[in-house]
Design an enzyme around this catalytic site. Structure first.
Site, short mmCIF file in Angstrom:
data_model
loop_
_atom_site.label_atom_id
_atom_site.label_comp_id
_atom_site.label_asym_id
_atom_site.label_seq_id
_atom_site.Cartn_x
_atom_site.Cartn_y
_atom_site.Cartn_z
N TRP A 109 -0.42 72.24 56.99
CA TRP A 109 -1.83 71.88 57.19
C TRP A 109 -2.06 71.23 58.55
O TRP A 109 -3.20 70.92 58.90
CB TRP A 109 -2.32 70.97 56.07
CG TRP A 109 -1.38 69.86 55.71
CD1 TRP A 109 -1.35 68.62 56.26
CD2 TRP A 109 -0.34 69.90 54.74
NE1 TRP A 109 -0.35 67.88 55.70
CE2 TRP A 109 0.30 68.64 54.76
CE3 TRP A 109 0.14 70.89 53.85
CZ2 TRP A 109 1.37 68.33 53.92
CZ3 TRP A 109 1.19 70.57 53.02
CH2 TRP A 109 1.80 69.31 53.05
N GLU A 167 -5.65 67.69 51.58
CA GLU A 167 -5.87 66.30 51.20
C GLU A 167 -6.01 66.13 49.69
O GLU A 167 -5.53 65.15 49.12
CB GLU A 167 -7.10 65.74 51.91
CG GLU A 167 -6.92 65.57 53.42
CD GLU A 167 -5.76 64.65 53.79
OE1 GLU A 167 -5.35 63.84 52.95
OE2 GLU A 167 -5.26 64.76 54.92
N THR A 197 0.72 62.87 45.29
CA THR A 197 1.70 63.95 45.20
C THR A 197 2.53 64.02 46.47
O THR A 197 1.99 63.90 47.57
CB THR A 197 0.99 65.30 44.96
OG1 THR A 197 0.06 65.16 43.89
CG2 THR A 197 1.97 66.40 44.61
N TYR A 202 -11.02 57.83 50.48
CA TYR A 202 -9.87 58.25 51.28
C TYR A 202 -10.06 59.66 51.83
O TYR A 202 -9.95 59.91 53.04
CB TYR A 202 -8.54 58.18 50.50
CG TYR A 202 -7.50 59.00 51.22
CD1 TYR A 202 -6.91 58.49 52.38
CD2 TYR A 202 -7.21 60.30 50.85
CE1 TYR A 202 -6.03 59.27 53.13
CE2 TYR A 202 -6.34 61.09 51.58
CZ TYR A 202 -5.75 60.56 52.72
OH TYR A 202 -4.92 61.34 53.47
N ASP A 242 -5.06 55.04 52.29
CA ASP A 242 -4.28 55.44 51.11
C ASP A 242 -3.19 54.39 50.88
O ASP A 242 -3.19 53.33 51.50
CB ASP A 242 -3.68 56.83 51.34
CG ASP A 242 -2.57 56.80 52.36
OD1 ASP A 242 -2.52 55.84 53.16
OD2 ASP A 242 -1.73 57.72 52.37
#
Length: 359
Positions: A30, A43, A49, A126, A144
């Site tokens: 990404w 995102e 994760t 976020y 985050d």
DNA sequence: GATACGTGGGC
DNA sequence: TGCCCAAGTAT
């Protein structure tokens, strides 16, 4: 009363962080796109994760749904199948709802204001900041878990990061500190630092590009931060999960559209005490389906731990005759079953069936 | 504000 | 083994 004090040289800190990020950043899929839609996908997948887990899912996903409209028009069952194994399945359905709204309301262009993007399903504070800064280069905070850990050490913030209101303290700190020359590298730099250097345990302070700015490092307190209270343990529930066979077909059930594993498929289940006898299982199911369920056999027993609860499952196989099945169930052959999105517990049941040659 | 919502890896 | 975690959001 802000909860923190900026005692660092802001410009030097920004430069050290941003330069380090450009030098040491990982080559992630990404990071090879500038498409706000694809950055948005990454995102959402990255929420709670690990990066290594997300990589293959992200690649498959953007190949399957290359444009925002591809996802907007996708069948939900196929979408969930793509998401299978990633967890937090509402993310997938919320993402599609958000994408549909962008397609219809914004002509397919992801909005670039916090107010508009935050109104999209699944986009919280976020994700809004992450997309705005990474895709649009805007100086918006994206706080985050990494950012809270890193800044709690640098600024010596000892508020409990498990409490929702604490996030605001860090948002204010980032708003104060963020580079306006390179907001994307600044935000990603904080997260990358948290992932690679400023880790939860054993932070690699001697390799840290901003250790000279770090109050915790100066005081040798990096292992005391962040302060984070632990969540309480979840409950346990016992279930019988039954693969009911009729000829070459198995009965599958679609879960409700809300709550745990929403819209995912499973073998019919009943909340039953562990070690329920096969005769009782046959009786219960025969009554439920107003037909005959017989030759039940327990084939497996396993525990599946979710984030907030545990399932203790006894898995059975049985034969069904003349069953009246409700709207949310259907008979599927082996090939059809492969197309249905299923979650962890059903995956374990399927493995048990496979090892016996039943699937 | 507390709780619901998944999964697999690391120690 | 069991606990903690990992780029959070919805209700």
């Amino acid at each position: 009363m802000e909860g923190f004090t900026i005692n660092i040289e802001k410009k030097q800190f920004q430069n050290d962080l941003v330069n380090w990020f450009h030098e040491e950043k990982r080559d992630l899929p990404w990071r090879r796109t500038a498409d706000p839609y694809q950055i948005w996908i990454s995102e959402i997948m990255l929420q709670q994760t690990r990066v290594d887990t997300v990589i293959p899912y992200y690649k498959r996903f953007v190949e399957r749904f290359p444009t925002l409209r591809d996802l907007a028009n996708a069948d939900e069952e196929i979408l969930l199948k793509q998401w299978e194994g990633l967890g937090y399945y509402s993310r997938a359905r919320n993402l599609q709802a958000g994408v549909k709204e962008v397609a219809e309301k914004y002509g397919g262009k992801v909005p670039d204001s916090r107010k508009e993007i935050s109104a999209l399903k699944g986009v919280g504070p976020y994700t809004a900041g992450a997309v705005l800064s990474i895709a649009y280069g805007l100086p918006e905070h994206a706080v985050d878990g990494n950012v809270m850990r890193v800044l709690s050490r640098i600024l010596l913030i000892d508020e409990d990061i498990a409490k929702p209101k604490t996030r605001k303290v860090f948002e204010e700190a980032v708003t104060e500190l963020i580079s306006h020359e390179d907001p994307s590298a600044f935000n990603q730099g904080l997260m990358e630092l948290g992932a690679l250097i400023c880790t939860p345990t054993s932070p690699k302070c001697l390799l840290c590009p901003v250790r000279e700015h770090c109050a915790a490092f100066h005081e040798g307190r990096q292992n005391e931060l962040p302060v984070k209270t632990k969540a309480k343990a979840g409950k346990a529930v016992d279930y019988a999960m039954v693969a009911i066979r009729s000829g070459e077909s198995l009965l599958m059930e679609k879960r409700p559209s809300k709550g745990l594993l929403a819209n995912m498929w499973q073998f019919p289940m009943a909340e039953l005490p562990a070690s329920t006898e096969t005769a009782e299982v046959e009786e219960l199911l025969s009554e439920q389906f107003k037909g005959t369920v017989e030759n039940a056999e327990k084939i497996t027993s396993f525990k599946h731990v979710f984030s907030h609860l545990t399932w203790n499952v006894d898995g059975f196989i049985a034969e069904g005759k003349d069953l009246q099945i409700p709207e949310n169930m259907k008979w599927v052959n082996a090939a059809e079953m492969e197309l249905l999105p299923i979650a962890g517990p059903v995956q374990k049941m399927k493995t048990a069936l496979k090892s016996r040659g039943d699937v």
